[in-house]
Design an enzyme around this catalytic site. Structure first.
Site, short mmCIF file in Angstrom:
data_model
loop_
_atom_site.label_atom_id
_atom_site.label_comp_id
_atom_site.label_asym_id
_atom_site.label_seq_id
_atom_site.Cartn_x
_atom_site.Cartn_y
_atom_site.Cartn_z
N LEU A 280 10.80 -20.33 -5.06
CA LEU A 280 9.88 -19.44 -4.35
C LEU A 280 8.53 -19.50 -5.06
CD1 LEU A 280 9.57 -16.90 -2.32
CD2 LEU A 280 9.83 -15.54 -4.38
N ASP B 280 0.83 -1.21 0.00
CA ASP B 280 0.00 0.00 0.00
C ASP B 280 0.87 1.26 0.00
OD1 ASP B 280 -2.35 1.40 -0.04
OD2 ASP B 280 -2.78 1.17 2.10
N HIS C 121 2.40 3.36 -9.03
CA HIS C 121 2.22 1.93 -9.31
C HIS C 121 3.43 1.38 -10.06
CE1 HIS C 121 -1.69 2.23 -7.64
NE2 HIS C 121 -2.24 2.88 -8.65
C1 IPE Z 1 -5.46 -2.79 -0.18
O1 IPE Z 1 -5.10 -1.47 -0.32
C2 IPE Z 1 -5.42 -3.47 -1.51
C3 IPE Z 1 -4.10 -3.61 -2.13
C4 IPE Z 1 -2.97 -3.26 -1.60
C5 IPE Z 1 -4.12 -4.22 -3.41
P1 IPE Z 1 -6.19 -0.32 -0.46
O2 IPE Z 1 -5.42 0.94 -0.57
O3 IPE Z 1 -7.12 -0.64 -1.57
O4 IPE Z 1 -6.96 -0.46 0.90
P2 IPE Z 1 -7.84 0.61 1.70
O5 IPE Z 1 -8.83 1.18 0.73
O6 IPE Z 1 -6.89 1.66 2.18
O7 IPE Z 1 -8.43 -0.16 2.81
C1 IPE Z 2 -1.53 0.24 -3.37
O1 IPE Z 2 -1.34 1.61 -3.40
C2 IPE Z 2 -1.75 -0.33 -4.75
C3 IPE Z 2 -3.10 -0.82 -5.00
C4 IPE Z 2 -4.10 -0.80 -4.17
C5 IPE Z 2 -3.34 -1.38 -6.30
P1 IPE Z 2 -2.54 2.63 -3.37
O2 IPE Z 2 -2.92 2.93 -4.79
O3 IPE Z 2 -3.64 2.12 -2.52
O4 IPE Z 2 -1.84 3.89 -2.74
P2 IPE Z 2 -2.47 4.92 -1.70
O5 IPE Z 2 -3.04 4.11 -0.57
O6 IPE Z 2 -3.53 5.68 -2.43
O7 IPE Z 2 -1.32 5.75 -1.29
MG MG Z 3 -4.08 2.36 -0.56
#
Ligand code: IPE
Ligand code: IPE
Ligand code: MG
Length: 249
Positions: free
Chosen positions: A140, A29, A46
């Site tokens: 792995l 995240d 990303h």
């Molecule tokens: C969880 O992250 C999903 C992934 C890392 C793929 P999100 O950014 O979507 O989760 P919330 O919305 O903060 O709970």
């Molecule tokens: C995690 O990073 C990647 C996915 C959920 C695909 P985020 O896109 O949720 O990044 P933040 O949480 O907005 O910083």
């Molecule tokens: Mg996120």
């Protein structure tokens, strides 16, 4: 950490003492916030996150971890803009193509959990091609959670057991934890030992709810694109220093 003794058959450092987690899951995240801090579009976060995946897998192989499960797209992530979803799909396809050879060379096998068919026939085909190519690898196991939601996974397991009961091949009183676990998509994986979430959020966001029952949990403020070998090894070290009790004293 210092892997001792001779490597096992798959070339992993020996880890009989349980100090290295066999199965590590990561909620990757913080990509969006990483990009925002730099005045960049979310997709740049990303993209940088994909590099962190590469560093993490290398560290996992080096440290003798058997399974790494990555949360790449949750069943709730469809709530994001069409543009972001399409960017994420595009990146996944691109990453697969670009990394396939080096994943094979590193001995990484690929398994998917979640319903990836929702990403359409083109990406599905590419994912299946990658799984086939990486099938012989055994160093792995990389498990990628795509369009994954833990509650849906558990509900599906319940449904499968209910069908067996309906057919008369299963007695309801025989349903126990092991029968439920056997219907989950993770049924061929070792128990989850360590769950890491980056970006400072302290929640599971519908990831591996059943499997995390006795996992050690770690939350780091590091944004996913900044995650790498040093932090992975620090997590492994911290894991080694924790006392897992499983309800005993
Ligand atoms: C969880 O992250 C999903 C992934 C890392 C793929 P999100 O950014 O979507 O989760 P919330 O919305 O903060 O709970
Ligand atoms: C995690 O990073 C990647 C996915 C959920 C695909 P985020 O896109 O949720 O990044 P933040 O949480 O907005 O910083
Ligand atoms: Mg996120």
């Amino acid at each position: 950490m210092s892997p001792a003794a001779a490597p096992d058959k798959a070339g992993r450092p020996a880890r009989e003492d349980g100090s290295v987690p066999r199965h590590v899951a990561i909620i990757m995240d913080g990509n969006g916030r990483w990009a925002k801090k730099r005045g960049l579009p979310r997709v740049a976060g990303h993209r940088a996150g994909a590099e962190a995946v590469r560093r993490t897998l290398r560290a996992a192989v080096k440290n003798g971890v058997e399974v790494v499960t990555l949360y790449a797209f949750s069943s709730e992530n469809w709530r994001r803009s069409e543009e972001e979803v399409s960017d994420l799909k595009g990146l996944l396809g691109y990453y697969l193509e670009r990394e396939l050879e080096s994943l094979a060379k590193e001995g990484v096998r690929l398994k998917l959990i979640g319903d990836y068919s929702a990403f359409g026939p083109d990406l599905s085909k590419r994912l299946e091609k990658a799984m086939t190519k990486l099938q012989p690898s055994n160093r792995l196991t990389l498990v990628v959670a795509l369009n994954y939601g833990s509650r849906a996974e558990i509900a599906q397991a319940a449904q499968k057991l209910a069908v067996k009961v309906g057919e008369g091949s299963l007695d309801p009183s025989a349903i126990d934890e092991s029968l439920v676990a056997a219907e989950l998509q993770t049924n061929d994986l070792p128990e989850l030992d360590l769950l890491i979430r980056t970006s400072g959020e302290v929640r599971l966001s519908n990831f591996l709810l059943w499997q995390a029952a006795y996992a050690e949990l770690m939350f780091t403020p590091t944004l996913w694109p900044d995650f790498g070998e040093a932090e992975f090894e620090a997590a492994i070290d911290q894991y080694a220093s924790r006392e897992r009790r499983f309800g005993g004293r």
